[in-house]
Design a protein around this motif. Structure first.
Motif, short mmCIF file in Angstrom:
data_model
loop_
_atom_site.label_atom_id
_atom_site.label_comp_id
_atom_site.label_asym_id
_atom_site.label_seq_id
_atom_site.Cartn_x
_atom_site.Cartn_y
_atom_site.Cartn_z
N TYR A 125 14.58 37.97 67.57
CA TYR A 125 14.92 36.70 66.93
C TYR A 125 16.33 36.71 66.35
CZ TYR A 125 14.76 32.49 64.13
OH TYR A 125 15.05 31.27 63.59
N PRO A 126 16.76 37.79 65.68
CA PRO A 126 18.16 37.81 65.24
C PRO A 126 19.15 37.63 66.38
CG PRO A 126 16.93 39.51 64.09
CD PRO A 126 16.02 38.94 65.14
N LEU A 127 18.87 38.20 67.55
CA LEU A 127 19.79 38.06 68.69
C LEU A 127 19.85 36.62 69.18
CD1 LEU A 127 19.05 41.34 70.68
CD2 LEU A 127 21.17 40.74 69.51
N ILE A 128 18.75 35.90 69.09
CA ILE A 128 18.76 34.48 69.45
C ILE A 128 19.75 33.72 68.57
CG2 ILE A 128 17.39 32.34 69.35
CD1 ILE A 128 14.98 34.03 70.22
N ILE A 129 19.72 34.01 67.27
CA ILE A 129 20.61 33.33 66.34
C ILE A 129 22.05 33.79 66.51
CG2 ILE A 129 21.01 32.80 63.91
CD1 ILE A 129 18.41 31.66 65.12
N VAL A 130 22.24 35.08 66.81
CA VAL A 130 23.59 35.59 67.10
C VAL A 130 24.19 34.82 68.26
CG1 VAL A 130 24.86 37.58 68.00
CG2 VAL A 130 23.20 37.90 66.16
N ASN A 131 23.36 34.40 69.21
CA ASN A 131 23.83 33.71 70.42
C ASN A 131 23.96 32.21 70.22
OD1 ASN A 131 24.68 34.39 73.07
ND2 ASN A 131 22.91 33.31 73.91
N GLN A 132 24.08 31.78 68.97
CA GLN A 132 24.33 30.37 68.66
C GLN A 132 25.65 30.25 67.91
OE1 GLN A 132 20.91 28.92 66.47
NE2 GLN A 132 19.56 29.01 68.25
N PRO A 133 26.36 29.12 68.05
CA PRO A 133 27.66 28.98 67.38
C PRO A 133 27.52 28.65 65.90
CG PRO A 133 27.16 27.00 68.64
CD PRO A 133 26.06 27.98 68.94
N MET A 134 26.88 29.56 65.18
CA MET A 134 26.72 29.46 63.73
C MET A 134 27.03 30.81 63.11
SD MET A 134 23.46 26.96 63.10
CE MET A 134 22.27 28.09 63.83
N SER A 135 27.21 30.84 61.80
CA SER A 135 27.76 32.02 61.15
C SER A 135 26.73 33.10 60.84
CB SER A 135 28.46 31.61 59.84
OG SER A 135 27.53 31.05 58.93
N GLU A 136 25.45 32.87 61.10
CA GLU A 136 24.44 33.87 60.74
C GLU A 136 24.68 35.23 61.39
OE1 GLU A 136 22.13 30.29 59.38
OE2 GLU A 136 23.53 30.73 61.00
N GLY A 137 25.04 35.24 62.67
CA GLY A 137 25.23 36.50 63.38
C GLY A 137 26.33 37.34 62.76
N ALA A 138 27.49 36.74 62.52
CA ALA A 138 28.59 37.46 61.89
C ALA A 138 28.24 37.87 60.46
CB ALA A 138 29.85 36.59 61.90
N ALA A 139 27.48 37.02 59.77
CA ALA A 139 27.08 37.34 58.40
C ALA A 139 26.17 38.56 58.35
CB ALA A 139 26.39 36.13 57.76
N PHE A 266 6.51 34.12 54.17
CA PHE A 266 6.26 35.51 54.51
C PHE A 266 5.61 35.67 55.89
CE2 PHE A 266 3.72 39.45 54.40
CZ PHE A 266 4.75 40.35 54.21
N PHE A 267 4.48 35.00 56.10
CA PHE A 267 3.73 35.24 57.33
C PHE A 267 4.36 34.55 58.55
CE2 PHE A 267 0.51 36.00 54.05
CZ PHE A 267 0.05 37.24 54.45
N THR A 268 4.81 33.32 58.36
CA THR A 268 5.39 32.60 59.51
C THR A 268 6.84 32.98 59.75
OG1 THR A 268 3.91 30.72 59.10
CG2 THR A 268 5.82 30.33 60.51
N ASN A 269 7.67 32.83 58.72
CA ASN A 269 9.11 33.02 58.93
C ASN A 269 9.52 34.49 59.05
OD1 ASN A 269 9.10 30.28 58.68
ND2 ASN A 269 10.46 30.16 56.93
N ILE A 270 9.12 35.31 58.08
CA ILE A 270 9.57 36.71 58.10
C ILE A 270 8.87 37.51 59.18
CG2 ILE A 270 9.67 38.86 56.79
CD1 ILE A 270 10.10 37.24 54.28
N LEU A 271 7.52 37.45 59.20
CA LEU A 271 6.78 38.29 60.14
C LEU A 271 6.76 37.71 61.55
CD1 LEU A 271 3.76 39.51 57.96
CD2 LEU A 271 5.86 40.72 58.53
N TRP A 272 6.16 36.51 61.71
CA TRP A 272 5.93 35.96 63.04
C TRP A 272 7.24 35.64 63.75
CZ3 TRP A 272 3.00 36.32 66.89
CH2 TRP A 272 2.88 35.33 67.87
N TRP A 273 8.19 35.04 63.05
CA TRP A 273 9.48 34.72 63.66
C TRP A 273 10.45 35.89 63.57
CZ3 TRP A 273 11.59 29.86 65.50
CH2 TRP A 273 10.65 28.82 65.57
N GLY A 274 10.73 36.34 62.34
CA GLY A 274 11.81 37.28 62.12
C GLY A 274 11.61 38.65 62.72
N ILE A 275 10.39 39.21 62.60
CA ILE A 275 10.13 40.57 63.08
C ILE A 275 9.41 40.58 64.42
CG2 ILE A 275 8.93 42.74 62.58
CD1 ILE A 275 9.46 42.27 59.64
N PHE A 276 8.35 39.77 64.55
CA PHE A 276 7.58 39.77 65.79
C PHE A 276 8.20 38.89 66.87
CE2 PHE A 276 3.75 40.15 62.70
CZ PHE A 276 4.08 41.47 62.44
N SER A 277 9.16 38.04 66.49
CA SER A 277 9.84 37.15 67.45
C SER A 277 8.85 36.30 68.24
CB SER A 277 10.74 37.96 68.40
OG SER A 277 11.68 38.70 67.67
#
Length: 489
Positions: A125-139, A266-277
């Motif tokens: 999931y972090p790589l998906i956001i890195v591949n968007q023209p927004m500052s999260e990846g660089a941050a 916690f369950f949706t954003n951090i775990l299901w999206w952020g870690i489990f993608s």
């Protein structure tokens, strides 16, 4: 001798597989730069590459000047300005492997530390956001360098090394202001130096002032660009009021109860999206590691050694901020939490389970993440977002019409759609405005209709469903499904 050769061979295989996974993902990112600008924020950043103007929301406040400057530096290597921003994200995020490795090496062996770095880098999931023209990846990359610099300065005498985390914190906020809770890391560092009698109260004050001066590098530039402090503060207060009270999706402006918000957080954003993608495979593998972490082990010293973990302090500080002050509908805001959880979890895991099988389990996760990430990155760069599908569908309509949207109009303006479209805020204004277009077809998107309903008006009986446009929810959780309606007076 045979046992030593066997262990050496295992290490080579483990390092080889994880290195190939990292190089594979980095290559896929470079050859699959996302060409789409699919959201309001992405348009803001991309337009800033042509003309930097906060009042025109190019980009929106506070401007993220280091990110835009980074995009400009690599602009000559990309086909479009938005792809230049993506490329800058990819390159800088790739560099974050080094600080993660150096941090992990403080707690585990060098082989295990590389596996930690590879697991964090290939997280999908972090790589998906890195591949968007927004500052999260660089941050995220700046955050890992900042995190490492604090530990590096902590372990050295209080001299020039103290300036590095102070400067990198300025870079971090100049890329993404929402990382401001990470200032707790500087508080931690100054306290540790003071507690060890390396600096006194005067030294603390000196470093606080230097930290402020580093922030003035980018803040001062913005003040000058906006014509003075008064204009800058006017923009700042306007943006802050809107973010926390109106459109920002914070705990103040969102109708979710605190328990519902915590569950989604916690369950949706951090775990299901952020870690489990959003994949069952990664969920199962991560749960296995979680179980092994909590099973008894002979190395009881692990909790003593990791209890003073700076990562836990940073995680807690940002978690409070993200829970109450960020948009719960956009999982990308929890990215540093997901990666910090991975970092802390994996370092603890390797402290307790240092054998070959533990390493192979993490290598399995790295390979699984690399395969999933590659698939996501390719799809994101190839499949049109729902708002692009809407735009091209309407472009082919023969009759005269006007389209009412919510935030979609920002993208339609960017891709220069020739037909009339406008953002509408309230049902009463819409009823008045649509009368000005007699003889023309009136279209509305589902986001507009949902907005009317949230205001207490249900126009359902006067709507005719025309078409539905869909794209992957993980790329755009808000506008991945757009329903086009026709208004019938």
């Amino acid at each position: 001798m045979e046992m030593m050769n066997f262990k050496k061979m295992n290490r080579l295989i483990i390092l080889g597989l994880s290195s190939l996974a990292v190089l594979y993902i980095f290559t896929i990112q470079l050859i699959s730069l996302n060409p789409f600008v699919a959201s309001w924020d992405q348009v803001d950043y991309t337009l800033a590459m042509d003309r930097y103007d906060l009042r025109a929301m190019q980009p929106h406040f506070p401007g993220y000047p280091y990110f835009i400057f980074g995009g400009m530096l690599v602009n000559f290597l990309a086909d479009t300005p938005n792809q230049a921003l993506v490329l800058f994200n990819v390159l800088v995020y790739g560099s974050s492997i080094l600080p993660v490795y150096l941090l992990a090496k403080r707690y585990v062996t060098s082989v295990s530390a590389f596996l930690v770095a590879a697991a964090i880098y290939t997280a999908s999931y972090p790589l998906i956001i890195v591949n968007q023209p927004m500052s999260e990846g660089a941050a995220l990359a700046a955050f890992w360098w900042y995190f490492w610099s604090i530990k590096a300065a902590e372990s050295r005498p209080a001299d020039k090394w103290m300036l590095l985390p102070l400067f990198l914190f300025s870079v971090l906020l100049g890329i993404r202001l929402s990382y401001i809770p990470m200032a707790i890391g500087l508080v931690y560092l100054l306290y540790r130096k003071w507690a060890k009698r390396e600096i006194g109260l005067g030294g603390v004050v000196k470093y606080v002032v230097i930290a402020g001066l580093f922030q003035l590098i980018w803040v001062g530039g913005l003040v000058i660009s906006e014509g003075g402090l008064v204009n800058f503060l006017e923009l700042a207060f306007g943006f802050t009021r809107g973010h926390f009270q109106e459109w920002g999706g914070t705990s103040v402006s969102n109708e979710l109860s605190i328990w519902a918000r915590m569950k989604a957080f916690f369950f949706t954003n951090i775990l299901w999206w952020g870690i489990f993608s959003r994949t069952t495979v990664l969920m199962v593998l991560c749960i296995v590691i979680g179980i092994l972490i909590f099973l008894p082990a002979s190395k009881s010293k692990v909790y003593k050694e990791c209890s003073y973990h700076l990562g836990v302090l940073l995680l807690f500080a940002y978690a409070v901020w993200a829970l109450f002050a960020q948009n719960i509908e956009k999982p990308r805001h929890i990215l540093p939490l997901a990666l910090l959880l991975l970092f802390v979890g994996l370092t603890v895991f390797f402290k307790k389970r240092a054998g070959v099988y533990a390493s192979l389990l993490v290598v399995t996760i790295i390979i699984a993440q690399a395969m999933i990430s590659a698939s996501y990155i390719k799809k994101q760069a190839a499949i049109e977002p729902a708002v692009y599908q809407l735009a091209h569908y309407l472009e082919e309509q023969p009759e005269e019409f006007v389209l009412y949207t919510w935030e979609e109009t920002r993208v339609l303006q960017f891709i220069k759609m020739p037909y009339p479209h406008k953002r509408i805020y309230t049902y009463k204004i819409f009823l008045h405005d649509q009368r000005l277009y007699k003889g023309k077809t009136i279209y509305l998107t589902n986001s507009v209709v949902d907005g009317f309903r949230s205001q207490g008006f249900d126009p359902g009986g006067r709507l005719e469903k025309v078409e539905t446009f869909t794209s992957a929810e993980i790329f755009d959780p808000v506008y991945h499904k757009i329903i086009l309606y026709k208004w019938t007076p």
